[in-house]
Design a protein around this motif. Structure first.
Motif, PDB file in Angstrom:
ATOM      1  N   UNK A  12       0.615  11.435 -10.253  1.00 23.41           N
ATOM      2  CA  UNK A  12      -0.334  12.537 -10.391  1.00 23.41           C
ATOM      3  C   UNK A  12       0.368  13.893 -10.442  1.00 23.41           C
ATOM      4  N   UNK A  13       1.466  14.019  -9.714  1.00 31.88           N
ATOM      5  CA  UNK A  13       2.197  15.287  -9.691  1.00 31.88           C
ATOM      6  C   UNK A  13       3.074  15.434 -10.928  1.00 31.88           C
ATOM      7  N   UNK A  14       3.799  14.374 -11.292  1.00 28.07           N
ATOM      8  CA  UNK A  14       4.704  14.391 -12.437  1.00 28.07           C
ATOM      9  C   UNK A  14       4.324  13.241 -13.359  1.00 28.07           C
ATOM     10  N   UNK A  15       3.655  13.544 -14.451  1.00 32.80           N
ATOM     11  CA  UNK A  15       3.128  12.509 -15.344  1.00 32.80           C
ATOM     12  C   UNK A  15       4.222  11.697 -16.030  1.00 32.80           C
ATOM     13  N   UNK A  16       5.444  12.198 -16.075  1.00 32.30           N
ATOM     14  CA  UNK A  16       6.535  11.474 -16.707  1.00 32.30           C
ATOM     15  C   UNK A  16       7.196  10.464 -15.769  1.00 32.30           C
ATOM     16  N   UNK A  55       0.463   1.145 -22.042  1.00 32.87           N
ATOM     17  CA  UNK A  55      -0.855   1.740 -21.936  1.00 32.87           C
ATOM     18  C   UNK A  55      -0.870   3.195 -21.542  1.00 32.87           C
ATOM     19  N   UNK A  56       0.249   3.732 -21.144  1.00 40.10           N
ATOM     20  CA  UNK A  56       0.321   5.145 -20.848  1.00 40.10           C
ATOM     21  C   UNK A  56      -0.160   5.524 -19.456  1.00 40.10           C
ATOM     22  N   UNK A  57      -0.522   6.789 -19.339  1.00 37.55           N
ATOM     23  CA  UNK A  57      -0.858   7.380 -18.047  1.00 37.55           C
ATOM     24  C   UNK A  57      -2.067   6.711 -17.402  1.00 37.55           C
ATOM     25  N   UNK A  58      -3.119   6.489 -18.159  1.00 35.40           N
ATOM     26  CA  UNK A  58      -4.348   5.922 -17.593  1.00 35.40           C
ATOM     27  C   UNK A  58      -4.125   4.507 -17.072  1.00 35.40           C
ATOM     28  N   UNK A  59      -3.368   3.723 -17.804  1.00 36.62           N
ATOM     29  CA  UNK A  59      -3.092   2.356 -17.358  1.00 36.62           C
ATOM     30  C   UNK A  59      -2.252   2.348 -16.086  1.00 36.62           C
ATOM     31  N   UNK A  60      -1.252   3.233 -16.024  1.00 37.63           N
ATOM     32  CA  UNK A  60      -0.429   3.315 -14.814  1.00 37.63           C
ATOM     33  C   UNK A  60      -1.237   3.802 -13.621  1.00 37.63           C
ATOM     34  N   UNK A 119      -4.413   3.406 -13.119  1.00 42.89           N
ATOM     35  CA  UNK A 119      -5.270   2.299 -12.718  1.00 42.89           C
ATOM     36  C   UNK A 119      -4.477   1.225 -11.978  1.00 42.89           C
ATOM     37  N   UNK A 120      -3.300   0.894 -12.478  1.00 45.11           N
ATOM     38  CA  UNK A 120      -2.478  -0.138 -11.849  1.00 45.11           C
ATOM     39  C   UNK A 120      -2.048   0.273 -10.444  1.00 45.11           C
ATOM     40  N   UNK A 121      -1.613   1.516 -10.276  1.00 43.42           N
ATOM     41  CA  UNK A 121      -1.232   1.988  -8.947  1.00 43.42           C
ATOM     42  C   UNK A 121      -2.434   2.010  -8.010  1.00 43.42           C
ATOM     43  N   UNK A 122      -3.587   2.412  -8.514  1.00 45.52           N
ATOM     44  CA  UNK A 122      -4.793   2.419  -7.687  1.00 45.52           C
ATOM     45  C   UNK A 122      -5.201   1.016  -7.260  1.00 45.52           C
ATOM     46  N   UNK A 154       0.825  -1.203   0.000  1.00 45.58           N
ATOM     47  CA  UNK A 154       0.000   0.000   0.000  1.00 45.58           C
ATOM     48  C   UNK A 154       0.868   1.266   0.000  1.00 45.58           C
ATOM     49  N   UNK A 155       1.914   1.280   0.789  1.00 42.18           N
ATOM     50  CA  UNK A 155       2.764   2.464   0.865  1.00 42.18           C
ATOM     51  C   UNK A 155       3.495   2.733  -0.451  1.00 42.18           C
ATOM     52  N   UNK A 156       4.082   1.696  -1.034  1.00 40.71           N
ATOM     53  CA  UNK A 156       4.796   1.889  -2.294  1.00 40.71           C
ATOM     54  C   UNK A 156       3.859   2.304  -3.421  1.00 40.71           C
ATOM     55  N   UNK A 157       2.709   1.674  -3.500  1.00 41.31           N
ATOM     56  CA  UNK A 157       1.802   2.015  -4.595  1.00 41.31           C
ATOM     57  C   UNK A 157       1.141   3.370  -4.382  1.00 41.31           C
ATOM     58  N   UNK A 158       0.838   3.728  -3.144  1.00 38.88           N
ATOM     59  CA  UNK A 158       0.269   5.055  -2.891  1.00 38.88           C
ATOM     60  C   UNK A 158       1.287   6.147  -3.206  1.00 38.88           C
ATOM     61  N   UNK A 159       2.552   5.913  -2.860  1.00 39.54           N
ATOM     62  CA  UNK A 159       3.602   6.868  -3.183  1.00 39.54           C
ATOM     63  C   UNK A 159       3.753   7.002  -4.701  1.00 39.54           C
ATOM     64  N   UNK A 160       3.741   5.887  -5.402  1.00 38.89           N
ATOM     65  CA  UNK A 160       3.836   5.929  -6.856  1.00 38.89           C
ATOM     66  C   UNK A 160       2.649   6.626  -7.484  1.00 38.89           C
ATOM     67  N   UNK A 161       1.466   6.408  -6.936  1.00 36.99           N
ATOM     68  CA  UNK A 161       0.253   7.049  -7.438  1.00 36.99           C
ATOM     69  C   UNK A 161       0.321   8.564  -7.265  1.00 36.99           C
ATOM     70  N   UNK A 162       0.754   9.011  -6.110  1.00 33.47           N
ATOM     71  CA  UNK A 162       0.856  10.453  -5.847  1.00 33.47           C
ATOM     72  C   UNK A 162       1.920  11.085  -6.745  1.00 33.47           C
ATOM     73  N   UNK A 163       3.057  10.413  -6.883  1.00 31.20           N
ATOM     74  CA  UNK A 163       4.109  10.950  -7.752  1.00 31.20           C
ATOM     75  C   UNK A 163       3.663  11.010  -9.199  1.00 31.20           C
TER      76      UNK A 163
END
Length: 73
Positions: A25-29, A39-44, A46-49, A14-23
């Protein structure tokens, strides 16, 4: 003991994926450790969520099972 391990693994996931999700959202690259997924931004996003949700559910399940066996909070 095995439920304690599931709580720990769920919290780490949960911690690693939440951190990745927040990052993401802030920096799309910034793709993080799931950057290999196509799959790009939307797939990532969804995967992090989904990974964060899976970690949350695993942690809660481990806590509930351990508590049912008689261990207190």
């Amino acid at each position: 003991m095995k439920y304690d391990i599931s709580q720990i693994l769920g919290a780490v996931l949960m911690c690693f994926s939440a951190q990745g999700l927040i990052r993401l959202l802030i920096d799309h690259d910034y793709t993080g450790f799931l950057g290999w997924l196509p799959g790009g931004f939307a797939a990532l996003l969804t995967a992090y969520g989904l990974a964060a949700t899976a970690g949350l559910l695993l942690t809660g399940w481990g806590h509930t099972r351990a508590k049912a066996l008689g261990r207190r909070d």
